[in-house]
Design a protein around this motif. Structure first.
Motif, PDB file in Angstrom:
ATOM      1  N   PHE A 523       0.734  -1.534  -0.493  1.00 28.36           N
ATOM      2  CA  PHE A 523       0.230   0.166   0.091  1.00 28.36           C
ATOM      3  C   PHE A 523       0.934   1.366  -0.261  1.00 28.36           C
ATOM      4  CE2 PHE A 523       1.450  -0.910   4.348  1.00 28.36           C
ATOM      5  CZ  PHE A 523       1.228   0.779   5.210  1.00 28.36           C
ATOM      6  N   TYR A 524       0.282   2.051  -0.636  1.00 30.83           N
ATOM      7  CA  TYR A 524       0.740   4.104  -0.220  1.00 30.83           C
ATOM      8  C   TYR A 524       0.356   4.821   0.275  1.00 30.83           C
ATOM      9  CZ  TYR A 524       3.339   7.822  -1.754  1.00 30.83           C
ATOM     10  OH  TYR A 524       4.460   8.984  -2.184  1.00 30.83           O
ATOM     11  N   LYS A 525       0.034   5.112   1.329  1.00 27.99           N
ATOM     12  CA  LYS A 525      -0.606   6.138   1.707  1.00 27.99           C
ATOM     13  C   LYS A 525       0.193   7.384   1.463  1.00 27.99           C
ATOM     14  CE  LYS A 525      -1.204   8.498   6.105  1.00 27.99           C
ATOM     15  NZ  LYS A 525      -1.284   8.299   7.726  1.00 27.99           N
ATOM     16  N   TYR A 526      -0.516   8.592   0.675  1.00 25.14           N
ATOM     17  CA  TYR A 526      -0.471   9.731   0.390  1.00 25.14           C
ATOM     18  C   TYR A 526      -1.439  10.550   0.414  1.00 25.14           C
ATOM     19  CZ  TYR A 526       0.645  13.248  -3.191  1.00 25.14           C
ATOM     20  OH  TYR A 526       1.306  14.818  -3.421  1.00 25.14           O
ATOM     21  N   ARG A 527      -0.205  11.819   1.658  1.00 21.85           N
ATOM     22  CA  ARG A 527      -1.018  12.981   2.053  1.00 21.85           C
ATOM     23  C   ARG A 527      -1.702  14.521   1.523  1.00 21.85           C
ATOM     24  NH1 ARG A 527      -2.455  13.670   7.399  1.00 21.85           N
ATOM     25  NH2 ARG A 527      -1.569  11.726   8.056  1.00 21.85           N
TER      26      ARG A 527
END
Length: 564
Positions: A523-527
């Motif tokens: 996964f990749y959490k992009y803020r």
């Protein structure tokens, strides 16, 4: 901003500290102060590293999401995530030895020691640091100058005016003129702040409670392996959390949850691949789904009481930096990737403690009952389903940690890994319900290591022996994983993660299906902003339900999380 560091410039600038507060045996070293009009003045290093006592100074923000032993959710002062923390304001010290970052070898140690112990003109931070290299603004300098002026007035008023020379007063007048504008502006800001504070106090929600929330929008599809085939769904979950403190050291959590998120159906009724936002009361609103109270007992014990949906990872360190978001939607996608399944054996209502032998070693003990509210036979707080846990965790430093965990549990309904809900949260059906009625003994090891602030690794291994209480025999259940986390990947606040492991499965399963099922997640959490994050990710389950005949499940998710 001044080009010179905060306290060093302050030391060079505050002439009166060297001349009025120092005795005739003042320090021999001389330095030059360049005043705003270009005039240079020789001053001694008698006044050094004066810190400000202004509540208006913005505190330093710690944006780290590290999970260490000491960072279990407990003690107050509200943080950005809704928890209470201690403030970062400064307080008076009486000895220079109270500063952990000031050494006798420092060039201005003697001057600082004199100002602290003789004149009480220095303040420090609650964590016993002085922060002598922090930069300052002209307003901060003006405020510090004003503080020393007040001290001089006190000395003069107490018959010490003979220490003042004409040269000192001339220099002082020059400094007052130089910073008169900043001092006037500062007074106006303080008056404005007081007015705003009064307005907030008059209209605030509560003096003891803060409201925080999390809303999740998720688009999910099982591209393969689902019982229902490929079927894109749009699901939601909303949580409102009231966080209260009554003594300044305790914390009460009251959480309401509503949503329609349900897990995708995989073959053999397996609980594999369940995502954190799937834990919601489907199609219900205003649902009280968590009620817990934290409070200290002395200096070494932090106590926890869970009244509604308590779980062990509410208070026990899971040693899973960056990946563990409990049941929230802020980090890893699934419950399995968050932390070891051993923390999900049992749940409900009960209590626990963390006993701190030191800042590095913590002993955790807890008991939770799943049937605590039922008065039926075979239920209740002590006669029904329960879980009892003991863990010893060791953090040798901020970059590593290891824990050893034991859980004894009784299950007379539902799944073993159910956090008290009755339904499987992680693992295959064979692992969760090997028998109708079981007593389990589980053993686990958890560890993490941070290679750098940008890369961390964590892993866990667990074994559960489930004994059949309704007949003979027992079952061996295994689970393990290794994960990598990449904090601030791309920009601050982002998070990348990869995990590979095996959700709880039954070894030597007597049924025809006895294949190894693997869980692979990325996964990749992009803020986007401080309050909005988008997390795309993929979950790949091989041989769902411990059966190679089942098609691999590939689940894609785009999760949007709003926090407020």
């Amino acid at each position: 901003m001044f080009n010179r560091s905060f306290h060093n410039l302050f030391m060079e600038s505050m002439i009166l500290g060297a001349t009025l507060l120092a005795s005739t045996s003042a320090y021999a070293e001389e330095r030059n102060l360049v005043v705003g009009n270009g005039t240079q003045t020789n001053i001694s290093t008698g006044l050094t590293k004066l810190t400000l006592r202004l509540n208006q100074t913005p505190p330093f923000k710690d944006n780290s999401s590290e999970t260490t032993i000491a960072q279990t959710p407990k003690i107050p002062a509200i943080n950005s995530d809704g928890s209470f923390q201690q403030t970062n304001s400064m307080s008076q010290v009486t000895s220079v030895s109270q500063f952990s970052d000031v050494q006798p070898s420092d060039w201005a140690f003697g001057a600082l020691q004199s100002l602290v112990e003789r004149y009480g003109c220095i303040a420090g931070y609650p964590n016993s640091t002085y922060r002598g290299n922090r930069a300052m603004t002209r307003y901060e300098f003006a405020a510090g100058l004003n503080a020393c002026l007040s001290r001089i007035n006190e000395l003069i008023a107490t018959a010490t005016s003979d220490l003042v020379t004409k040269e000192d007063l001339t220099t002082l007048q020059r400094l007052q003129a130089e910073f008169s504008a900043e001092l006037a502006t500062l007074r106006g800001r303080v008056d404005n702040l007081e007015a705003q504070t009064a307005e907030l106090e008059a209209n605030q929600f509560s003096t003891t409670t803060k409201l925080v929330g999390e809303a999740v929008f998720a688009v999910t599809d099982a591209f393969s392996g689902s019982v229902n085939g490929s079927n894109t769904v749009f699901q939601d979950r909303v949580r409102l959390k009231f966080i209260s403190s009554f003594t300044g050291k305790d914390t009460l959590y009251v959480r309401l949850t509503g949503g329609n998120a349900t897990t995708l159906k995989l073959p053999n009724a397996t609980g594999e691949g369940l995502q954190t936002f799937n834990l919601s009361p489907a199609n219900n609103n205003d649902f009280l789904d968590w009620l817990a109270y934290y409070f200290p007992i002395g200096d070494k014990i932090d106590a926890y009481v869970g009244a509604v949906n308590g779980v062990f990872f509410d208070f026990i360190p899971t040693l899973s930096p960056y990946l563990d978001s409990a049941t929230g939607a802020g980090r890893a996608l699934t419950e399995f990737a968050s932390s070891s399944p051993i923390y999900r054996i049992g749940g409900g209502a009960g209590a626990g403690i963390n006993y701190k032998f030191s800042d590095k070693v913590v002993l955790s003990l807890g008991y939770l009952a799943g049937d605590h509210a039922s008065a039926e036979s075979g239920s209740g707080l002590f006669n029904g389903q329960y879980g009892a846990i003991a863990q010893l965790a060791w953090n040798p430093n901020n970059n590593s940690g290891i824990g050893l965990t034991y859980v004894n549990a009784y299950q007379n309904r539902g799944a073993i890994f159910d956090i008290g809900s009755g339904g499987a949260i992680v693992g295959t059906a064979q692992a969760n319900t090997p028998f109708d009625q079981v007593i389990t003994n589980s053993y686990g090891a958890e560890a993490f290591y941070k290679f750098s602030p940008k890369v961390a690794i964590n892993g866990f291994f667990g074994y559960t022996n489930a004994k059949n209480l309704a007949g003979s025999g027992s079952a061996d259940i295994w689970y393990y994983a290794l994960g990598l986390a990449f904090p601030d990947l791309g920009k601050q606040g982002n998070l990348g993660g990869i995990l590979v492991g095996a959700e709880p499965y039954r070894g030597g399963n007597p049924a025809p299906a006895n294949d190894l099922s693997l869980h692979i997640e990325g996964f990749y959490k992009y803020r986007l902003t401080d309050n909005i994050a988008i997390t795309p990710g993929v979950i790949w389950i091989t041989a769902p339900g411990q059966n190679d005949d089942n098609q691999d499940a590939v689940i894609g998710t785009v999760r949007t999380t709003f926090t407020f």
